[in-house]
Design an enzyme around this catalytic site. Structure first.
Site, PDB file in Angstrom:
ATOM      1  CG  HIS A  34      -2.987   8.162   9.412  1.00 16.03           C
ATOM      2  ND1 HIS A  34      -4.170   7.508   9.155  1.00 16.03           N
ATOM      3  CD2 HIS A  34      -2.260   8.069   8.277  1.00 16.03           C
ATOM      4  CE1 HIS A  34      -4.170   7.058   7.923  1.00 16.03           C
ATOM      5  NE2 HIS A  34      -3.015   7.374   7.360  1.00 16.03           N
ATOM      6  CG  HIS A  37      -2.319   3.376   9.374  1.00  8.21           C
ATOM      7  ND1 HIS A  37      -1.744   4.625   9.259  1.00  8.21           N
ATOM      8  CD2 HIS A  37      -2.087   2.747   8.197  1.00  8.21           C
ATOM      9  CE1 HIS A  37      -1.174   4.742   8.070  1.00  8.21           C
ATOM     10  NE2 HIS A  37      -1.378   3.623   7.400  1.00  8.21           N
ATOM     11  N   GLY A 147      -7.715  -0.018   4.018  1.00  8.70           N
ATOM     12  CA  GLY A 147      -8.530   1.195   4.033  1.00  8.70           C
ATOM     13  C   GLY A 147      -9.168   1.457   2.675  1.00  8.70           C
ATOM     14  CD  GLN A 148     -14.633   3.749   0.777  1.00  6.89           C
ATOM     15  OE1 GLN A 148     -15.338   3.414   1.731  1.00  6.89           O
ATOM     16  NE2 GLN A 148     -14.960   4.741  -0.031  1.00  6.89           N
ATOM     17  CG  ASP A 150      -4.421   3.503  -0.426  1.00  9.59           C
ATOM     18  OD1 ASP A 150      -3.898   4.314  -1.198  1.00  9.59           O
ATOM     19  OD2 ASP A 150      -4.184   3.476   0.795  1.00  9.59           O
ATOM     20  CD  GLN A 153      -2.960  -0.777  -1.137  1.00  5.58           C
ATOM     21  OE1 GLN A 153      -1.843  -0.449  -1.509  1.00  5.58           O
ATOM     22  NE2 GLN A 153      -3.383  -0.581   0.110  1.00  5.58           N
ATOM     23  CB  SER A 185      -2.872  10.481   3.414  1.00  6.82           C
ATOM     24  OG  SER A 185      -1.667  10.163   2.751  1.00  6.82           O
ATOM     25  CB  SER A 186       1.581   8.212   5.807  1.00  2.68           C
ATOM     26  OG  SER A 186       0.917   7.156   6.456  1.00  2.68           O
TER      27      SER A 186
HETATM   28  O1  PAF Z   1      -1.455   0.658   1.804  1.00  8.87           O
HETATM   29  C1  PAF Z   1      -0.270   0.530   2.170  1.00  8.87           C
HETATM   30  O2  PAF Z   1       0.179   1.100   3.166  1.00  8.87           O
HETATM   31  C2  PAF Z   1       0.644  -0.361   1.356  1.00  8.87           C
HETATM   32  O3  PAF Z   1       0.397  -0.250  -0.011  1.00  8.87           O
HETATM   33  C3  PAF Z   1       0.612  -1.833   1.798  1.00  8.87           C
HETATM   34  C4  PAF Z   1      -0.739  -2.458   1.554  1.00  8.87           C
HETATM   35  C5  PAF Z   1       0.960  -1.924   3.287  1.00  8.87           C
HETATM   36  C6  PAF Z   1       1.650  -2.637   1.013  1.00  8.87           C
HETATM   37  O4  PAF Z   1       2.936  -2.163   1.231  1.00  8.87           O
END
Ligand code: PAF
Length: 282
Positions: A34, A37, A147-148, A150, A153, A185-186
């Protein structure tokens, strides 16, 4: 734009680009792309000579009752979007190319992963760090773009890169939102019309947190409480957490800091959404 699914071929293409002294950037994704990304690929394009996007729905980061099998797979559209965003190479491995049957190595960040998303999804971050480590090894980037949205993450990946002495710069890019505030978000495509409307309370709670930090003397704990009250007052939204924490460590804050991060997670029917906002305190 080249599209390749074999790790050794990707490694060779990147090695060739590096021979020409190219700065290599990678944008790891699970597809179902989206505008969020696309913004990562575009940012990579401005900072790197050679841009690799990866598309792999990583099974090891999904829990047993999560949405791995129904996670949206939209490869044709995704490749079109990568091309329009001017990626040089898209890596599209399948599961057998990423995980051999006898694989037994896991990359684990131990503490930062124990709270928030890690508490609700206990195996999630081990899957993320392991696959991202593999993607880094295959694509050998100078910079990696996340992306912020997540938020935890990107902190976990920063921790992994620092702890393993990887000379990769992690670039965290701003959240891209729909016009009404919903973070892209997907998983938004799973929402019914009613859930889509109710989901707005997440970004509204973050806006409330931002305003309280900037315009009042509220402490982090008071801000959390008001954010939680707002979400809890919305029918059909099941709150997982609404918290205000240190943006570096995700640890609780005692007093009013200069800045912090507000993070929210909630379920609407079968869909779980997360969002966050950096807060500046007056
Ligand atoms: O954020 C995501 O889409 C996933 O967690 C990632 C970083 C591509 C790892 O699979």
């Amino acid at each position: 734009m080249q599209v390749e699914s074999t790790p050794s071929v990707v490694r060779e293409i990147v090695r060739t680009a590096r021979r020409d002294r190219a700065v290599v950037g990678v944008v790891p994704t699970m597809g179902a792309l989206h505008a969020g990304h696309v913004s990562l690929i575009e940012r990579a394009r401005t900072e790197c000579d050679f841009v690799v996007a990866t598309i792999f729905v990583n099974p090891t980061q999904f829990g047993p009752n999560e949405d791995f099998s129904k996670y949206p797979r939209t490869m044709e559209q995704d490749l079109e979007m990568c091309k329009n965003a001017d990626a040089d190479l898209v890596f599209t491995p399948d599961t057998s190319q990423m995980y051999t049957a006898d694989a037994e190595t896991v990359v684990k960040v131990t503490q930062l992963t124990s709270r928030l998303e890690g508490a609700v999804r206990p195996t999630h971050f081990d899957g993320v760090t392991t696959v991202v480590a593999k993607l880094f090894n295959i694509t050998d980037p100078d910079k990696a773009f996340f992306g912020q949205k997540d938020f935890q993450q990107q902190l976990v990946i920063r921790r992994m890169v620092a702890d393993l002495d990887w000379g990769i710069e992690i670039v965290t890019c701003p959240i891209v939102r729909e016009a009404d505030g919903l973070a892209m978000s997907s998983r938004n495509r799973y929402l019914s019309a009613e859930e889509r409307q109710r989901s707005l309370v997440l970004s509204q709670s973050l806006q409330l947190g931002k305003k309280l930090a900037l315009e009042t003397a509220a402490t982090p704990a008071e801000i959390e409480r008001q954010m939680q009250d707002l979400i809890l007052a919305t029918d059909g939204v099941v709150l997982d957490y609404a918290v205000v924490l240190s943006a570096d460590s995700l640890l609780p804050l005692q007093n009013r800091p200069d800045s912090a991060v507000a993070l929210v997670a909630a379920r609407l029917g079968a869909t779980r959404l997360i969002d966050n906002q950096i807060l500046q305190f007056r």
